[in-house]
Design an enzyme around this catalytic site. Structure first.
Site: not given
Ligand code: 5GP
Length: 137
Positions: A32-33, A88, A95, A101-103
């Site tokens: 994750d970035i 999410n 989300q 995606h799974f964290h």
């Molecule tokens: P969500 O809130 O949709 O469950 O999580 C999205 C996740 O994607 C966040 O933790 C965010 O930091 C990550 N993310 C968003 N854009 C990028 C990206 O360009 N590269 C990477 N590696 N992670 C990203």
């Protein structure tokens, strides 16, 4: 798929760089970035769909296997034992990227991440009624 490719599809296609940690024909995992903790990793199906229930059963299985395979490797790399798996679906759930995606989030005692969830008491009859509605749906 939505009208424009998701940021994760652009990562899959190599248009946006990422730190890849696992890849198969159907699944990609990368750091994750903006990590909540060191080792915070995202595991995605390469096919872009927004929600978990949009996936085919075999895709669910592949992504879940990747999560379970990867978790111990991440934990060994960052030196901890506990972790959360978070997934999410939809804006109300938090989300932000509409691509499943799974964290995988490594945890440590006292890391301060915590939860904001507030459990509420529910009458037994209400639980019974709800379970019957879900099971019968
Ligand atoms: P969500 O809130 O949709 O469950 O999580 C999205 C996740 O994607 C966040 O933790 C965010 O930091 C990550 N993310 C968003 N854009 C990028 C990206 O360009 N590269 C990477 N590696 N992670 C990203």
């Amino acid at each position: 798929m939505s009208s424009s490719p998701s940021i994760f599809t652009r990562i899959v296609q190599g248009e946006i760089p990422c730190h890849r940690v696992l890849e198969s024909p159907a699944v990609l995992a990368f750091l994750d970035i903006n990590p909540l903790a060191p080792g915070h990793t995202l595991v995605i199906p390469k096919r872009e769909v927004a929600r978990l229930d949009d996936l085919r059963p075999e895709e669910v299985a592949e992504v879940a296997c990747a999560v379970a395979t990867l978790a111990p490797r991440i934990l060994a790399a960052v030196g901890t034992r506990d972790y959360n798996v978070l997934q999410n679906n939809g804006p109300a759930s938090g989300q932000e990227v509409p691509h499943v995606h799974f964290h995988i989030i490594p945890r440590r005692a006292g890391d301060g991440l915590g939860f904001r969830w507030k459990p509420q008491a529910s009458a037994p009859e209400a639980l019974a009624d709800l379970a019957a509605r879900i099971a019968g749906a």
